[in-house]
Design a protein around this motif. Sequence first.
Motif, PDB file in Angstrom:
ATOM      1  N   SER A 369     -17.304 -22.454   3.074  1.00  9.35           N
ATOM      2  CA  SER A 369     -15.970 -22.700   2.537  1.00  9.35           C
ATOM      3  C   SER A 369     -16.084 -23.532   1.261  1.00  9.35           C
ATOM      4  O   SER A 369     -17.002 -24.345   1.121  1.00  9.35           O
ATOM      5  CB  SER A 369     -15.110 -23.446   3.563  1.00  9.35           C
ATOM      6  OG  SER A 369     -15.691 -24.703   3.883  1.00  9.35           O
ATOM      7  N   PHE A 419     -13.843 -16.636   1.299  1.00 12.57           N
ATOM      8  CA  PHE A 419     -12.808 -17.665   1.295  1.00 12.57           C
ATOM      9  C   PHE A 419     -12.024 -17.610  -0.012  1.00 12.57           C
ATOM     10  O   PHE A 419     -12.596 -17.327  -1.080  1.00 12.57           O
ATOM     11  CB  PHE A 419     -13.434 -19.059   1.406  1.00 12.57           C
ATOM     12  CG  PHE A 419     -13.911 -19.422   2.781  1.00 12.57           C
ATOM     13  CD1 PHE A 419     -13.028 -19.948   3.715  1.00 12.57           C
ATOM     14  CD2 PHE A 419     -15.241 -19.268   3.135  1.00 12.57           C
ATOM     15  CE1 PHE A 419     -13.467 -20.309   4.986  1.00 12.57           C
ATOM     16  CE2 PHE A 419     -15.694 -19.622   4.391  1.00 12.57           C
ATOM     17  CZ  PHE A 419     -14.800 -20.134   5.329  1.00 12.57           C
ATOM     18  N   GLY A 423      -9.576 -22.554  -0.243  1.00 11.47           N
ATOM     19  CA  GLY A 423     -10.132 -22.744   1.085  1.00 11.47           C
ATOM     20  C   GLY A 423      -9.165 -22.532   2.227  1.00 11.47           C
ATOM     21  O   GLY A 423      -9.523 -22.736   3.395  1.00 11.47           O
ATOM     22  N   LEU A 426      -8.948 -16.623   4.397  1.00 12.68           N
ATOM     23  CA  LEU A 426     -10.197 -15.879   4.520  1.00 12.68           C
ATOM     24  C   LEU A 426      -9.885 -14.399   4.469  1.00 12.68           C
ATOM     25  O   LEU A 426      -8.996 -13.927   5.197  1.00 12.68           O
ATOM     26  CB  LEU A 426     -10.908 -16.216   5.834  1.00 12.68           C
ATOM     27  CG  LEU A 426     -12.271 -15.543   6.046  1.00 12.68           C
ATOM     28  CD1 LEU A 426     -13.328 -16.227   5.188  1.00 12.68           C
ATOM     29  CD2 LEU A 426     -12.685 -15.596   7.521  1.00 12.68           C
ATOM     30  N   VAL A 440      -7.226 -19.977   7.568  1.00 13.88           N
ATOM     31  CA  VAL A 440      -8.412 -20.733   7.966  1.00 13.88           C
ATOM     32  C   VAL A 440      -8.024 -21.869   8.916  1.00 13.88           C
ATOM     33  O   VAL A 440      -8.765 -22.211   9.833  1.00 13.88           O
ATOM     34  CB  VAL A 440      -9.138 -21.281   6.722  1.00 13.88           C
ATOM     35  CG1 VAL A 440     -10.256 -22.246   7.115  1.00 13.88           C
ATOM     36  CG2 VAL A 440      -9.708 -20.125   5.899  1.00 13.88           C
TER      37      VAL A 440
END
Length: 483
Positions: A369, A419, A423, A426, A440
Amino acid sequence: MAITSDEVNFLVYRYLQESGFTHAAFVFGYESFVHKSSVNANDVPPGALITFIQKGLQYLELEANLNEENTGVNGEFAALSAHDMITKDLDELKRAVQERKERAEQVKAEQDQQRGPAPAASREAAPQEIPASQVVTLEGHQSEVFICAWSPTAPLLASGSGDSTARIWDLHGLPDGPVRPTVLKHFKQAENKAKDVTTLDWNGDGSLLATGSYDGLARIWSKEGELKNTLNNHKGPIFSLKWNKKGDLLLSGSVDKTAIVWDGKTGEVKQQFEFHTAPTLDVDWRNNTSFATCSTDKMIYVCKLGEAAPVKTFQGHQDEVNAIKWDPTGKLLASCSDDRTAKIWSLTSDKCVHDFTLHSKEIYTIKWSPSGPNTANPNQRLLLVSASFDASIRLWDVESGTCVNTLTNHTQPVYSVAFSPNGEYLASGSFDRDLHIWSVKDGTLLKTFHGQGGIFEVCWNKDGDKVAACFSNKTVCVIDLKM
């Protein structure tokens, strides 16, 4: 359905090529007259022999699970090993199915307790389907598209295909009409043989694109498509290449068992590393002068420019190592393997720091990530994601060494995960033709796009509002997520 011996020979020939058995493929092709086959190489997808065999075993497996009236499956479907299906007749397989179902019932309670809560995706409502109005399909490749990557600085998308070309698509404004690509040819006009473009990477400022091909050549192109350099020291197909962060050195790994560091400006070899005893499958920079390599020989080496021997050797995988990735700090190295495990390594230890063993089939790829120290998202925890042929995706907390989420909406092998730059999301692509967008934070499946072919690669643009995916049906799709 019937399959001819010529077709079988061609499938075996392609399998040997794809597995890195270059000399065996040459000898087999010569003796079986593959060059005279009527099979069009561009029509045969990667892994065709394995897929063909798997389909046959699946039908046998299904037959063994049918009830006595052959009208349906008795209870839950029981999977059989390939060894069982090859060595046992149908009556033996049916008995094995019954025995496995009885054993499964006895240990079900214990297994449920070990698994904990159900995977996040299965607890949520149906995801939003991405409408066609948000998708631009890029057409022009003449064979499956293996890889794609956004420029880090501009709305330019590069793609590489089995048609011996890479293409740069200018997506400024994403017009409704056809997008005209710049075609980067990896063959001479008089040549007919396909030379798959297997890997590509933009340098840090987006001015240069490097490509690696099955012909063993690495090439450096300008963003306008001008060929700057042809790098020809490898003796076999190139499966991975990466620019360092500074953008002055290019690193490549090949079936010829070596890795080479090239001068990105002149194209000259800075150093060739010959430590592996089998094809080099992946390479990744740790910093501007040191890097790691992995191979089908199960080994991982950490190397440094100017050093004649590896500065660190990681040994522990029981099968070929498919991918390696350094974390954003350069302190931890992640690896994944056909042995069904992902491992975390540290330069301060000879043994792996974490050994992740929950996948039930080969792990094809891993990604870190963009979070934690040395990232744009320093307040988010660092995670590792693994994608497997068991059709699942797992998110791992690296500090605790635990699986924090299992994402299970895919039904076939997952070849790619990525990613978003912030972050928070996904993207995943599978050979079930689905591209999924997940949260995520809690593993919720948010959005889904149903494609027209198996997905080899997914990638986000620098702004995090578009995802590109490349498909086995010769297309690349760009999805405007508007999140």
